[in-house]
Scaffold this motif. Structure first.
Motif, PDB file in Angstrom:
ATOM      1  N   LYS A 105     -27.854 -32.156  16.592  1.00 21.39           N
ATOM      2  CA  LYS A 105     -28.522 -31.127  17.417  1.00 21.39           C
ATOM      3  C   LYS A 105     -30.023 -31.371  17.545  1.00 21.39           C
ATOM      4  O   LYS A 105     -30.788 -30.417  17.681  1.00 21.39           O
TER       5      LYS A 105
ATOM      6  N   LEU B 181     -21.350 -23.076  20.564  1.00 20.52           N
ATOM      7  CA  LEU B 181     -20.415 -24.166  20.336  1.00 20.52           C
ATOM      8  C   LEU B 181     -21.117 -25.296  19.592  1.00 20.52           C
ATOM      9  O   LEU B 181     -22.323 -25.477  19.714  1.00 20.52           O
ATOM     10  N   GLY B 182     -20.322 -26.043  18.855  1.00 17.60           N
ATOM     11  CA  GLY B 182     -20.880 -27.167  18.093  1.00 17.60           C
ATOM     12  C   GLY B 182     -21.092 -28.378  18.974  1.00 17.60           C
ATOM     13  O   GLY B 182     -21.206 -28.274  20.188  1.00 17.60           O
TER      14      GLY B 182
ATOM     15  N   PRO C 265     -16.940 -19.394   5.966  1.00 11.83           N
ATOM     16  CA  PRO C 265     -16.196 -19.970   4.831  1.00 11.83           C
ATOM     17  C   PRO C 265     -16.904 -21.135   4.148  1.00 11.83           C
ATOM     18  O   PRO C 265     -16.821 -21.277   2.948  1.00 11.83           O
ATOM     19  N   LYS C 266     -17.555 -21.970   4.900  1.00  2.00           N
ATOM     20  CA  LYS C 266     -18.203 -23.141   4.296  1.00  2.00           C
ATOM     21  C   LYS C 266     -19.725 -23.064   4.448  1.00  2.00           C
ATOM     22  O   LYS C 266     -20.396 -24.095   4.584  1.00  2.00           O
TER      23      LYS C 266
ATOM     24  N   HIS D  19     -14.065  -5.932   8.895  1.00  4.02           N
ATOM     25  CA  HIS D  19     -14.020  -7.214   8.184  1.00  4.02           C
ATOM     26  C   HIS D  19     -13.049  -7.193   7.006  1.00  4.02           C
ATOM     27  O   HIS D  19     -13.040  -8.096   6.173  1.00  4.02           O
ATOM     28  N   ALA D  20     -12.238  -6.137   6.930  1.00  2.00           N
ATOM     29  CA  ALA D  20     -11.334  -6.008   5.794  1.00  2.00           C
ATOM     30  C   ALA D  20     -10.140  -6.955   5.889  1.00  2.00           C
ATOM     31  O   ALA D  20      -9.556  -7.313   4.871  1.00  2.00           O
TER      32      ALA D  20
ATOM     33  N   VAL E 144     -20.614 -31.366  10.238  1.00  2.00           N
ATOM     34  CA  VAL E 144     -21.304 -30.251   9.586  1.00  2.00           C
ATOM     35  C   VAL E 144     -20.226 -29.302   9.061  1.00  2.00           C
ATOM     36  O   VAL E 144     -19.532 -28.658   9.849  1.00  2.00           O
ATOM     37  N   PRO E 145     -20.040 -29.219   7.739  1.00  2.00           N
ATOM     38  CA  PRO E 145     -18.888 -28.490   7.190  1.00  2.00           C
ATOM     39  C   PRO E 145     -18.749 -27.053   7.676  1.00  2.00           C
ATOM     40  O   PRO E 145     -17.638 -26.590   7.894  1.00  2.00           O
ATOM     41  N   GLU E 146     -19.874 -26.316   7.838  1.00  2.85           N
ATOM     42  CA  GLU E 146     -19.730 -24.904   8.218  1.00  2.85           C
ATOM     43  C   GLU E 146     -19.173 -24.713   9.623  1.00  2.85           C
ATOM     44  O   GLU E 146     -18.833 -23.609  10.012  1.00  2.85           O
ATOM     45  N   ARG E 147     -19.092 -25.815  10.386  1.00  2.00           N
ATOM     46  CA  ARG E 147     -18.523 -25.686  11.727  1.00  2.00           C
ATOM     47  C   ARG E 147     -17.015 -25.949  11.746  1.00  2.00           C
ATOM     48  O   ARG E 147     -16.370 -25.767  12.753  1.00  2.00           O
TER      49      ARG E 147
ATOM     50  N   GLN F 197     -22.445 -27.064  -0.998  1.00  2.00           N
ATOM     51  CA  GLN F 197     -21.547 -26.784   0.110  1.00  2.00           C
ATOM     52  C   GLN F 197     -20.165 -27.358  -0.176  1.00  2.00           C
ATOM     53  O   GLN F 197     -20.043 -28.441  -0.759  1.00  2.00           O
TER      54      GLN F 197
ATOM     55  N   VAL G 225     -14.483 -24.510   9.935  1.00  2.00           N
ATOM     56  CA  VAL G 225     -13.624 -23.321   9.902  1.00  2.00           C
ATOM     57  C   VAL G 225     -14.454 -22.056  10.115  1.00  2.00           C
ATOM     58  O   VAL G 225     -15.661 -22.042   9.871  1.00  2.00           O
ATOM     59  N   LEU G 226     -13.764 -21.016  10.563  1.00  2.00           N
ATOM     60  CA  LEU G 226     -14.429 -19.743  10.822  1.00  2.00           C
ATOM     61  C   LEU G 226     -13.525 -18.607  10.359  1.00  2.00           C
ATOM     62  O   LEU G 226     -12.313 -18.788  10.255  1.00  2.00           O
ATOM     63  N   TYR G 227     -14.091 -17.455  10.109  1.00  2.00           N
ATOM     64  CA  TYR G 227     -13.273 -16.265   9.893  1.00  2.00           C
ATOM     65  C   TYR G 227     -13.024 -15.623  11.247  1.00  2.00           C
ATOM     66  O   TYR G 227     -13.942 -15.473  12.054  1.00  2.00           O
TER      67      TYR G 227
ATOM     68  N   SER H 103     -13.920   5.829   0.570  1.00  2.00           N
ATOM     69  CA  SER H 103     -13.698   4.518   1.191  1.00  2.00           C
ATOM     70  C   SER H 103     -14.995   3.715   1.134  1.00  2.00           C
ATOM     71  O   SER H 103     -16.086   4.279   1.128  1.00  2.00           O
ATOM     72  N   ARG H 104     -14.840   2.418   1.052  1.00  2.00           N
ATOM     73  CA  ARG H 104     -16.005   1.555   0.982  1.00  2.00           C
ATOM     74  C   ARG H 104     -15.877   0.505   2.084  1.00  2.00           C
ATOM     75  O   ARG H 104     -14.855  -0.189   2.165  1.00  2.00           O
ATOM     76  N   THR H 105     -16.881   0.426   2.938  1.00  2.00           N
ATOM     77  CA  THR H 105     -16.805  -0.529   4.031  1.00  2.00           C
ATOM     78  C   THR H 105     -17.158  -1.920   3.525  1.00  2.00           C
ATOM     79  O   THR H 105     -18.158  -2.104   2.827  1.00  2.00           O
ATOM     80  N   ILE H 106     -16.328  -2.870   3.865  1.00  2.00           N
ATOM     81  CA  ILE H 106     -16.559  -4.249   3.430  1.00  2.00           C
ATOM     82  C   ILE H 106     -17.531  -4.908   4.396  1.00  2.00           C
ATOM     83  O   ILE H 106     -17.341  -4.850   5.617  1.00  2.00           O
TER      84      ILE H 106
ATOM     85  N   LEU I 295      -9.190 -10.536   7.522  1.00  2.00           N
ATOM     86  CA  LEU I 295      -9.631 -11.704   8.282  1.00  2.00           C
ATOM     87  C   LEU I 295      -8.696 -12.875   8.002  1.00  2.00           C
ATOM     88  O   LEU I 295      -7.958 -12.870   7.019  1.00  2.00           O
TER      89      LEU I 295
ATOM     90  N   LEU J 221     -10.226   2.222   6.954  1.00  2.00           N
ATOM     91  CA  LEU J 221     -10.879   2.621   5.709  1.00  2.00           C
ATOM     92  C   LEU J 221     -12.047   1.715   5.334  1.00  2.00           C
ATOM     93  O   LEU J 221     -13.097   2.183   4.919  1.00  2.00           O
ATOM     94  N   ALA J 222     -11.847   0.414   5.494  1.00  2.00           N
ATOM     95  CA  ALA J 222     -12.832  -0.532   4.922  1.00  2.00           C
ATOM     96  C   ALA J 222     -13.603  -1.311   5.983  1.00  2.00           C
ATOM     97  O   ALA J 222     -14.336  -2.239   5.651  1.00  2.00           O
ATOM     98  N   GLY J 223     -13.416  -0.992   7.251  1.00  2.00           N
ATOM     99  CA  GLY J 223     -14.203  -1.652   8.288  1.00  2.00           C
ATOM    100  C   GLY J 223     -13.489  -2.840   8.902  1.00  2.00           C
ATOM    101  O   GLY J 223     -12.444  -3.287   8.408  1.00  2.00           O
TER     102      GLY J 223
END
Lengths: 393, 85
Positions: free
Chosen positions: B47, A244-245, B12-13, A367-368, A381-384, B83, A386-388, B3-6, A370, A363-365
């Motif tokens: 942190k 957690l952030g 995202p950021k 993470h196809a 901190v921007p990377e915190r 970024q 949003v998330l996939y 097939s190709r696994t991604i 998201l 087919l693609a795993g």
């Protein structure tokens, strides 16, 4: 032939960081956040000064001013216990896990596999890889009595014909290890029934009249009767965790929970099965951990309903957390999604879309497909921010 | 059908390493493109009580091409990253 494995003070050892930490120190597990302030497991030094598990904190400190309180670490306890259970299952044992530090298995079918009873006990000790008390007897209750009586690194065996005689001289306090009979222990002691033999001397009708169902069960146990073991099924253990952030409360916790539920449901190892029970745990910012088991009323795979059930438990968090984890304890049958009463066009379209996403994932795993989830929009901190997260309907 | 696994995508950021020329700590070129104007700069320290502290100096810049970019200098590893803020 039931084998009882007993690891004394298991929770305290895990919370204190190892058995060496207990030597010479008066330690006790600090009371948990909710309920009356009672101490948990206590070390031998504390016990020698009159402190008992379940004692009110004030009384414990009055009896032993040097008593040091250790924050409970239920996550570490669960992990260590799971590790031990897996090791025992590795020698072929089908386990009944009574509580952390206490397990039973039927050794009859394993004797041939390990070249006799001694070979089985040796394999058990090797799997445990730590000192333990082991009792072997024809019933679960009798094997527990044997394990409690014996010393660490020793094995106590009770044969079929000695069961009644052996149990007759055991203290009634052993009944407190069984949840159904724990309630009558104090009453039995107040009535002067210190040994199980005294309980057996009373007739079944007298016991039933005074103590009801728990009394009848206790008398049966004292006579050597017991119910069959309730062994656990060996299953995949799916876990998902996330750090957690800085603003670890409110929206961030809810969003993190959402991501974890989606990730758990998207795991291919789930194989379409529903979830029946989940453990929600957190590492606390100060020290220690928090753990809550959630059993759903019915097996679920609907992320919204799972989130709804879990978010209510999340409010019980006693302190800010630094990490959150979800683990599946038990799966339900495959499928089982509750369909709507009126299946409109939208529902049919979503079902097709879900099917398409499923095929793409195959087919693609994983993470196809998201989606971007806003977790902590105010984070510096921007990377915190949003998330996939796995795409869910 | 093949097939190709991604592979698992980055966050995202997530910060991306970038080549930045700086004078006295102030960026003058990003990825070889000269900086026209510094719109804003700010410091993020977070942190610090953990084993993974964050110490960054952020710069919001306008390049001569008219692009708005955000870069930061990570003071712990002495490297520059771009970024999406």
């Amino acid at each position: 032939m039931i084998v009882c494995v007993y690891l004394p003070r298991f929770e305290l050892v895990a919370a204190a960081g190892g058995p060496e930490a207990l030597t010479g120190w008066a330690l006790a597990i600090a009371p948990s956040g909710s309920g009356p302030a009672r101490v948990g497991e206590v070390s031998g030094t504390a016990q020698a000064q009159g402190v008992q598990q379940g004692m009110m904190l004030g009384e414990a400190l009055a009896r032993c001013p040097a008593l040091e309180l250790v924050p409970g670490d239920p996550v570490q306890v669960a992990q260590s216990w799971e590790q031990i259970a897996r090791a025992l299952e590795g020698i072929g044992a089908q386990l009944e896990l009574a509580r952390p530090g206490l397990a039973y298995f039927d050794g009859a079918g394993l004797v041939g596999l390990h070249n006799g009873e001694d070979g089985l006990l040796l394999a058990t000790r090797k799997a445990l890889a730590r000192p333990a008390r082991i009792g072997v007897a024809p019933s679960r209750f009798c094997s527990l009595a044997a394990a409690l009586e014996t010393r660490t690194r020793r094995v106590r065996r009770v044969s079929e014909r000695d069961v009644r005689r052996y149990l007759a001289v055991q203290p009634v306090g052993i009944l407190s290890y069984r949840s159904q009979t724990a309630t009558i222990v104090a009453s039995l002691q107040q009535l002067g029934l210190g040994k199980l033999g005294g309980l057996v001397k009373l007739t079944a009708a007298e016991i039933a009249d005074r103590f009801g169902e728990p009394g009848t069960l206790a008398r049966g146990l004292a006579l050597g009767h017991d119910t069959p073991l309730r062994v656990r099924r060996v299953e995949d253990r799916l876990t998902e965790s996330m750090q957690l952030g800085e603003a670890n409360s409110g929206l961030l916790l809810e969003r993190t929970l959402e991501v974890l539920v989606d990730r758990l449901l998207a795991r291919p190892q789930r194989r379409g099965r529903t979830l029946r029970a989940i453990t929600l745990s957190a590492r606390l910012a100060e020290r220690g951990t928090w753990r809550e088991e959630v059993v759903f009323r019915q097996a679920l795979s609907d992320p919204r309903r799972i989130r709804l059930a879990l978010s209510q438990r999340l409010q019980l968090l006693p302190a800010p957390a630094t990490a959150l984890q979800l683990a599946v304890d038990e799966f339900g049958p495959a499928g089982g999604d509750q369909g709507g009463l009126l299946d409109g066009e939208r529902t049919a379209r979503l079902a097709r879309l879900q099917d398409a996403v499923g095929q793409v994932r195959t087919l693609a795993g994983p993470h196809a497909a998201l989606r971007v989830l806003v977790v902590d929009p105010r984070s510096r901190v921007p990377e915190r921010k949003v998330l996939y997260a796995p795409w869910q309907q | 059908m093949r097939s190709r696994t991604i592979a698992k995508p980055a966050a995202p950021k997530a910060p991306k390493p970038v080549r930045v020329q700086a004078e006295h700590g102030r960026p003058i070129a990003v990825a070889g493109v000269r900086v026209e104007e510094v719109r804003e700069d700010w410091i993020v320290q977070d942190k610090w009580w953990t084993e993974q502290p964050i110490r960054r100096h952020y710069w919001e810049l306008i390049t001569v091409e008219g692009r708005n970019v955000v870069v930061f200098h990570d003071k712990l590893v002495d490297r520059w990253f771009s970024q999406t803020a």
